[in-house]
Design an enzyme around this catalytic site. Structure first.
Site, mmCIF file in Angstrom:
data_model
loop_
_atom_site.group_PDB
_atom_site.id
_atom_site.type_symbol
_atom_site.label_atom_id
_atom_site.label_comp_id
_atom_site.label_asym_id
_atom_site.label_seq_id
_atom_site.Cartn_x
_atom_site.Cartn_y
_atom_site.Cartn_z
ATOM 1 C CD GLU A 127 -2.014 -0.813 -16.878
ATOM 2 O OE1 GLU A 127 -1.503 -1.959 -16.783
ATOM 3 O OE2 GLU A 127 -1.690 0.023 -17.737
ATOM 4 N NE ARG A 268 -29.797 10.636 22.335
ATOM 5 C CZ ARG A 268 -30.863 9.869 22.249
ATOM 6 N NH1 ARG A 268 -32.025 10.370 21.850
ATOM 7 N NH2 ARG A 268 -30.782 8.594 22.538
ATOM 8 C CG LEU A 338 -24.598 11.937 15.911
ATOM 9 C CD1 LEU A 338 -23.235 12.613 15.963
ATOM 10 C CD2 LEU A 338 -25.229 12.186 14.553
ATOM 11 N N GLY A 339 -24.169 7.744 18.365
ATOM 12 C CA GLY A 339 -24.735 6.442 18.726
ATOM 13 C C GLY A 339 -25.520 5.845 17.563
ATOM 14 N N GLY A 340 -26.698 5.290 17.877
ATOM 15 C CA GLY A 340 -27.522 4.648 16.839
ATOM 16 C C GLY A 340 -27.868 5.593 15.703
ATOM 17 C CD GLU A 363 -5.117 12.424 -6.237
ATOM 18 O OE1 GLU A 363 -4.054 13.034 -6.213
ATOM 19 O OE2 GLU A 363 -6.217 12.949 -6.494
ATOM 20 C CB THR A 365 -2.390 2.833 -0.258
ATOM 21 O OG1 THR A 365 -1.007 2.480 -0.444
ATOM 22 C CG2 THR A 365 -3.238 2.152 -1.325
ATOM 23 C CB SER A 366 -2.077 4.948 4.476
ATOM 24 O OG SER A 366 -3.242 5.734 4.555
HETATM 25 N N1 COS Z 1 8.320 13.455 -8.977
HETATM 26 C C1 COS Z 1 9.131 13.374 -10.055
HETATM 27 N N2 COS Z 1 9.849 12.256 -10.354
HETATM 28 C C2 COS Z 1 9.720 11.209 -9.514
HETATM 29 C C3 COS Z 1 8.898 11.229 -8.383
HETATM 30 C C4 COS Z 1 8.182 12.427 -8.124
HETATM 31 N N3 COS Z 1 7.385 12.531 -7.056
HETATM 32 N N4 COS Z 1 8.968 10.041 -7.742
HETATM 33 C C5 COS Z 1 9.821 9.290 -8.456
HETATM 34 N N5 COS Z 1 10.274 9.989 -9.529
HETATM 35 C C6 COS Z 1 11.264 9.573 -10.538
HETATM 36 C C7 COS Z 1 12.538 9.115 -9.847
HETATM 37 O O1 COS Z 1 13.407 10.203 -9.602
HETATM 38 C C8 COS Z 1 13.094 8.151 -10.878
HETATM 39 O O2 COS Z 1 13.750 8.859 -11.903
HETATM 40 P P1 COS Z 1 15.342 8.676 -12.182
HETATM 41 O O3 COS Z 1 15.537 7.217 -12.433
HETATM 42 O O4 COS Z 1 15.603 9.541 -13.355
HETATM 43 O O5 COS Z 1 16.019 9.133 -10.925
HETATM 44 C C9 COS Z 1 11.855 7.522 -11.482
HETATM 45 O O6 COS Z 1 10.784 8.433 -11.218
HETATM 46 C C10 COS Z 1 11.527 6.184 -10.871
HETATM 47 O O7 COS Z 1 11.400 6.381 -9.472
HETATM 48 P P2 COS Z 1 11.468 5.205 -8.413
HETATM 49 O O8 COS Z 1 12.624 4.309 -8.756
HETATM 50 O O9 COS Z 1 11.441 5.802 -7.063
HETATM 51 O O10 COS Z 1 10.111 4.412 -8.738
HETATM 52 P P3 COS Z 1 9.430 3.197 -8.013
HETATM 53 O O11 COS Z 1 8.898 2.292 -9.037
HETATM 54 O O12 COS Z 1 10.334 2.644 -6.957
HETATM 55 O O13 COS Z 1 8.113 3.862 -7.331
HETATM 56 C C11 COS Z 1 6.731 4.933 -5.696
HETATM 57 C C12 COS Z 1 8.095 4.834 -6.443
HETATM 58 C C13 COS Z 1 6.413 3.754 -4.816
HETATM 59 C C14 COS Z 1 6.895 6.167 -4.829
HETATM 60 C C15 COS Z 1 5.617 5.150 -6.740
HETATM 61 O O14 COS Z 1 5.409 3.992 -7.505
HETATM 62 C C16 COS Z 1 4.307 5.557 -6.149
HETATM 63 O O15 COS Z 1 4.110 6.687 -5.666
HETATM 64 N N6 COS Z 1 3.328 4.641 -6.181
HETATM 65 C C17 COS Z 1 1.966 4.946 -5.826
HETATM 66 C C18 COS Z 1 1.196 5.169 -7.090
HETATM 67 C C19 COS Z 1 -0.130 5.800 -6.823
HETATM 68 O O16 COS Z 1 -0.227 6.797 -6.146
HETATM 69 N N7 COS Z 1 -1.160 5.193 -7.413
HETATM 70 C C20 COS Z 1 -2.468 5.725 -7.351
HETATM 71 C C21 COS Z 1 -2.856 6.093 -8.738
HETATM 72 S S1 COS Z 1 -3.925 7.410 -8.877
HETATM 73 S S2 COS Z 1 -5.625 6.786 -8.217
#
Ligand code: COS
Length: 381
Positions: A127, A268, A338-340, A363, A365-366
Site C-alpha cells: 500500500e 568487436r 559493450l561500451g557505447g 517480493e 527489498t534487499s
Molecule cells: N512464514 C510464516 N510465518 C511467518 C513468516 C514466514 N516467512 N515470517 C513471519 N511469520 C509470522 C511470525 O512467526 C509471527 O507469527 P507469531 O506471532 O505467531 O509467531 C508473525 O508472522 C509476525 O511476524 P514478525 O513479528 O516477524 O513480523 P514483522 O512485522 O516484524 O515483519 C518482516 C517481518 C520484516 C520479515 C516482514 O514484514 C517482511 O518480510 N516484509 C517485507 C514484505 C515484502 O516482501 N513486501 C513486498 C510485497 S510483494 S511486492
C-alpha cells in the site's frame, strides 16, 4: 552430492528455453517499448504447461517440483522478464497460497483458469504507506451477516490492470498488527473494486504495475482465504517461495547479459584484435560468470530445500538477495563490455540492466532479505 539435473528437469528446461528463444526474445524490445504483453503468449505458456507448472494436476497444473519451476523462470526471463513474471505470479504469489489454504470450492473455481492462462490472478499486499512493513496495512475489512466489506488502496500490484481475480490482504482494525490481517479472493467485476492507473517504470515495463481501490467492496463469506487472522502468515510464507523464483528470474537476466557480452567481445575489434583478447575485458567476463554461478547454486539449493520439505525461508532470502544484486552487477558489467553500444537498445543489455533492478525491490527489498537472514541467524527464543 549430485549436481546433475534429472531427465524431467532437462526436458522442462528445453521447453521453456525453446519458447523463450522463439516467442519471447525476438519481441522483447517491442514488449518493452510498448509496455505491453501478449495475451496469446500467456495462453501459449498455459498450453505448454508452464502457467501452472507447480500446481496440482487435478486442477490442470503440472505438479512439478520447485527445481523445474526455477529452471522455467530462468529460461523465460532470458527471453522477457515480464512474461516470466506472470508465470511467477500464477505459481507462487497467487497459486501457492490457494493450493495451501483454499477450500475445494475456491481451488476448483480459481486454479484451472490460471493454469491455462485464460485468467490472470494477482497478489495485492503493498500500500502507499505499507511496503516493507507489511503488517502496517490500512486496507480494512468489516464482517457483515453475509460476508465482508473491504475499504482501502493497494499499489504496485504486478499485472494488476490485466487481472481477473486478486488475492487481497486487509486488516480488521488499523494498527491491529499481523494477527488482525486476513486474505480475500476478490473478482475483478466485484462492485466497489476499482482498477487504477499503471505506473511508468524503469524496467519490467511490459508487465503492468497497478493501483487498486476498494470502496465499500462487498465480498461473500466464501471470499476469505484460510482462517481469519492468518493473512499475514499466508503472505509471508507465500513470499518465501516467491523469492526463490525472483532469484531464478535474476539468473536468466544475468545469463543473457553474459552471453551477449561474450559474443560481442569476440566480434568487436579494437587496436587490431577482438576486445576479448584483452585482459581488461576477460576480467569483466570472468567476474560475471563467477557471480552468476554462485547465485545459481544458491537459487537451486533453495528450490531443492523446498522440494525435500526442509525449511527454506532463510535460504530463499539468501538466494533472492545474492541473485538480484548479482543481476544488477552482471548487467552493469555487460553494459561496460559493450561500451557505447551497451547503452543503446539494439544490443539488449541496456534493457536487461533496467529489468535487473526490479529484482532487488519486489517480493521484499534487499534490505528486507537481510533482515530475514539476520533473524534466521538469531532465532527468537
Ligand atoms: N512464514 C510464516 N510465518 C511467518 C513468516 C514466514 N516467512 N515470517 C513471519 N511469520 C509470522 C511470525 O512467526 C509471527 O507469527 P507469531 O506471532 O505467531 O509467531 C508473525 O508472522 C509476525 O511476524 P514478525 O513479528 O516477524 O513480523 P514483522 O512485522 O516484524 O515483519 C518482516 C517481518 C520484516 C520479515 C516482514 O514484514 C517482511 O518480510 N516484509 C517485507 C514484505 C515484502 O516482501 N513486501 C513486498 C510485497 S510483494 S511486492
Amino acid at each position: 552430492m549430485d549436481f546433475a539435473l534429472s531427465e524431467d528437469h532437462l526436458a522442462v528446461q528445453e521447453v521453456a528455453r525453446g519458447f523463450a528463444e522463439k516467442k519471447l526474445k525476438p519481441r522483447a524490445e517491442e514488449f518493452d517499448a510498448e509496455a505491453k504483453m501478449d495475451r496469446d503468449l500467456i495462453k501459449e505458456m498455459g498450453d505448454l504447461g508452464l502457467m501452472g507448472i507447480t500446481l496440482p494436476e487435478q486442477y490442470g497444473g503440472g505438479e512439478m517440483d520447485a527445481v523445474s519451476y526455477v529452471l522455467t523462470c530462468e529460461e523465460l526471463s532470458r527471453g522477457c522478464t515480464s512474461h516470466c513474471g506472470i508465470v511467477m505470479l500464477h505459481n507462487s504469489l497467487y497459486g501457492f497460497p490457494l493450493v495451501k489454504h483454499g477450500t475445494e470450492e475456491q481451488k476448483q473455481k480459481y486454479l484451472p483458469p490460471i493454469c491455462t492462462g485464460e485468467n490472470i490472478g494477482v497478489f495485492a499486499l503493498s500500500e502507499p504507506g505499507a511496503g516493507s512493513d507489511a503488517a502496517s496495512i490500512t486496507t480494512t475489512y468489516t464482517e457483515t451477516d453475509d460476508g465482508y466489506v473491504i475499504n482501502g488502496n493497494k499499489i504496485f500490484v504486478t499485472m494488476g490492470s490485466m487481472c481477473n481475480n486478486a488475492l487481497v490482504f486487509a486488516i480488521k482494525e488499523k494498527g491491529g498488527g499481523p494477527k488482525a490481517i486476513s486474505a480475500f479472493l476478490i473478482d475483478r467485476d466485484t462492485e466497489g473494486f476499482e482498477i487504477g492507473a499503471n505506473e511508468k517504470k524503469m524496467g519490467f515495463k511490459a508487465s503492468p504495475t497497478t493501483e487498486f481501490a476498494f470502496m465499500d467492496c462487498k465480498v461473500p463469506k466464501g471470499a476469505l482465504l484460510g482462517e481469519e487472522g492468518q493473512g499475514f502468515k499466508i503472505a509471508m510464507s507465500t513470499l518465501d517461495g516467491g523469492r526463490i523464483s525472483v532469484g531464478a528470474m535474476s539468473l536468466g537476466i544475468a545469463q543473457e547479459a553474459l552471453d551477449i557480452a561474450v559474443k560481442y567481445s569476440q566480434e568487436r575489434e579494437q587496436f587490431g584484435k577482438p576486445i576479448a583478447a584483452f585482459q581488461a575485458i576477460q576480467f569483466h567476463l570472468a567476474d560475471m560468470s563467477v557471480q552468476l554461478e554462485a547465485a545459481r547454486n544458491l537459487v537451486y539449493k533453495a528450490a531443492w530445500l523446498k522440494d525435500v520439505g526442509q525449511p527454506y525461508s532463510m535460504a530463499a532470502a539468501q538466494a533472492k538477495l545474492f541473485a538480484s544484486e548479482m543481476a544488477t552487477s552482471v548487467t552493469h558489467h555487460a553494459v561496460q563490455v559493450l561500451g557505447g553500444y551497451g547503452y543503446c537498445s539494439e544490443y539488449h543489455v541496456e534493457r536487461l540492466y533496467r529489468d535487473a533492478r526490479v529484482t532487488e525491490l519486489f517480493e521484499g527489498t534487499s534490505e528486507m532479505q537481510r533482515i530475514v537472514i539476520a533473524r534466521g541467524l538469531m532465532p527468537r527464543k
